[in-house]
Design a protein around this motif. Structure first.
Motif, PDB file in Angstrom:
ATOM      1  N   MET A   1       0.827  -1.166   0.000  1.00 52.86           N
ATOM      2  CA  MET A   1       0.000   0.000   0.000  1.00 52.86           C
ATOM      3  C   MET A   1       0.883   1.245   0.000  1.00 52.86           C
ATOM      4  O   MET A   1       1.594   1.500   0.951  1.00 52.86           O
ATOM      5  N   PRO A   2       0.865   1.977  -1.104  1.00 51.62           N
ATOM      6  CA  PRO A   2       1.697   3.178  -1.216  1.00 51.62           C
ATOM      7  C   PRO A   2       1.230   4.289  -0.272  1.00 51.62           C
ATOM      8  O   PRO A   2       0.046   4.591  -0.189  1.00 51.62           O
ATOM      9  N   VAL A   3       2.172   4.870   0.438  1.00 51.11           N
ATOM     10  CA  VAL A   3       1.934   5.999   1.326  1.00 51.11           C
ATOM     11  C   VAL A   3       2.756   7.160   0.788  1.00 51.11           C
ATOM     12  O   VAL A   3       3.950   7.006   0.533  1.00 51.11           O
ATOM     13  N   GLU A   4       2.111   8.310   0.580  1.00 48.27           N
ATOM     14  CA  GLU A   4       2.826   9.457   0.028  1.00 48.27           C
ATOM     15  C   GLU A   4       2.898  10.579   1.050  1.00 48.27           C
ATOM     16  O   GLU A   4       1.889  10.963   1.642  1.00 48.27           O
ATOM     17  N   ILE A   5       4.105  11.093   1.236  1.00 51.68           N
ATOM     18  CA  ILE A   5       4.330  12.216   2.150  1.00 51.68           C
ATOM     19  C   ILE A   5       5.075  13.289   1.377  1.00 51.68           C
ATOM     20  O   ILE A   5       6.253  13.130   1.055  1.00 51.68           O
ATOM     21  N   GLU A   6       4.359  14.348   1.023  1.00 47.24           N
ATOM     22  CA  GLU A   6       4.923  15.477   0.280  1.00 47.24           C
ATOM     23  C   GLU A   6       5.774  15.028  -0.904  1.00 47.24           C
ATOM     24  O   GLU A   6       6.919  15.429  -1.073  1.00 47.24           O
ATOM     25  N   GLY A   7       5.202  14.168  -1.746  1.00 51.61           N
ATOM     26  CA  GLY A   7       5.881  13.741  -2.963  1.00 51.61           C
ATOM     27  C   GLY A   7       6.822  12.558  -2.804  1.00 51.61           C
ATOM     28  O   GLY A   7       7.338  12.047  -3.789  1.00 51.61           O
ATOM     29  N   LYS A   8       7.052  12.099  -1.596  1.00 60.73           N
ATOM     30  CA  LYS A   8       7.888  10.922  -1.345  1.00 60.73           C
ATOM     31  C   LYS A   8       6.956   9.727  -1.149  1.00 60.73           C
ATOM     32  O   LYS A   8       6.069   9.775  -0.300  1.00 60.73           O
ATOM     33  N   THR A   9       7.153   8.665  -1.924  1.00 62.90           N
ATOM     34  CA  THR A   9       6.278   7.500  -1.840  1.00 62.90           C
ATOM     35  C   THR A   9       7.005   6.321  -1.218  1.00 62.90           C
ATOM     36  O   THR A   9       8.147   6.023  -1.568  1.00 62.90           O
ATOM     37  N   PHE A  10       6.313   5.661  -0.298  1.00 66.63           N
ATOM     38  CA  PHE A  10       6.816   4.480   0.395  1.00 66.63           C
ATOM     39  C   PHE A  10       5.757   3.402   0.259  1.00 66.63           C
ATOM     40  O   PHE A  10       4.630   3.578   0.725  1.00 66.63           O
ATOM     41  N   ASP A  11       6.097   2.288  -0.407  1.00 64.61           N
ATOM     42  CA  ASP A  11       5.145   1.214  -0.665  1.00 64.61           C
ATOM     43  C   ASP A  11       5.243   0.178   0.456  1.00 64.61           C
ATOM     44  O   ASP A  11       6.020  -0.764   0.389  1.00 64.61           O
ATOM     45  N   LEU A  12       4.448   0.363   1.505  1.00 62.98           N
ATOM     46  CA  LEU A  12       4.506  -0.459   2.707  1.00 62.98           C
ATOM     47  C   LEU A  12       3.706  -1.743   2.553  1.00 62.98           C
ATOM     48  O   LEU A  12       2.594  -1.721   2.034  1.00 62.98           O
ATOM     49  N   ASP A  13       4.268  -2.863   3.040  1.00 60.30           N
ATOM     50  CA  ASP A  13       3.467  -4.084   3.081  1.00 60.30           C
ATOM     51  C   ASP A  13       2.819  -4.196   4.462  1.00 60.30           C
ATOM     52  O   ASP A  13       3.083  -3.405   5.371  1.00 60.30           O
TER      53      ASP A  13
END
Length: 182
Positions: A1-13
């Motif tokens: 599940m992608p999480v976006e913080i001010e243009g930075k994306t982290f695809d967390l499982d």
């Protein structure tokens, strides 16, 4: 599940979300910090690294060797405050130097009340780092805070919604968790 913080994306499982919830519950029960690293696998997914337990005021988090991948952040629970310490900021900056694109996500929680995250926007110059006196104070934290995104509040309810498959941009807004340093 992608999480976006001010243009930075982290695809967390799901292991990341489960690890956060478990750590928060444990810390709420015994006042001991818990945490783990965010480990980015070759697939781009971010999974939870080895779960670690500290004491009532600190934690030493292990690396991503057990799960593979590269560290791109970390999470730890706090028993009394939800603020980021100067050490949290400086440690994140040093670790980000080793990640692709200097990507790093820093998250802390207050017992079981909620989570705060910040992503590193860019690595500060060496002169900025050298100007920081290693004493945790508002003045010293202010020297490195501009290199991170604004804090993002994530509620326990939002974590459960993510686990249910609700996309990040469709989550209900989280209530702010007030920190000591505000």
């Amino acid at each position: 599940m992608p999480v976006e913080i001010e243009g930075k994306t982290f695809d967390l499982d799901a292991s990341v979300l489960d690890g956060i919830l478990d750590a928060m519950e444990g810390t709420a029960g015994d006042g001991i910090e818990r945490g783990f690293q965010f480990c980015e696998l070759p697939s781009g997914k971010i999974t939870a690294g080895q779960k670690c337990t500290g004491n009532s005021c600190s934690i030493q988090i292990s690396d991503c060797k057990e799960v593979g991948g590269k560290q791109v952040g970390d999470f730890h629970s706090h028993p009394e405050v939800i603020s980021f310490s100067l050490g949290d900021y400086l440690h994140s900056i040093e670790l980000a130097k080793e990640t692709p694109g200097n990507k790093f996500l820093l998250c802390v929680s207050l017992m079981d009340k909620g989570v705060r995250c910040k992503a590193l926007k860019k690595i500060p110059s060496q002169s900025v780092i050298d100007s920081v006196i290693p004493i945790d104070s508002d003045e010293e934290r202010e020297k490195v805070k501009p290199y991170f995104t604004k804090k993002l509040n994530i509620s326990v309810e939002q974590i459960h919604k993510l686990k249910e498959g609700v996309p990040w941009n469709k989550l209900p807004k989280a209530e702010q968790v007030i920190a000591v340093d505000e």
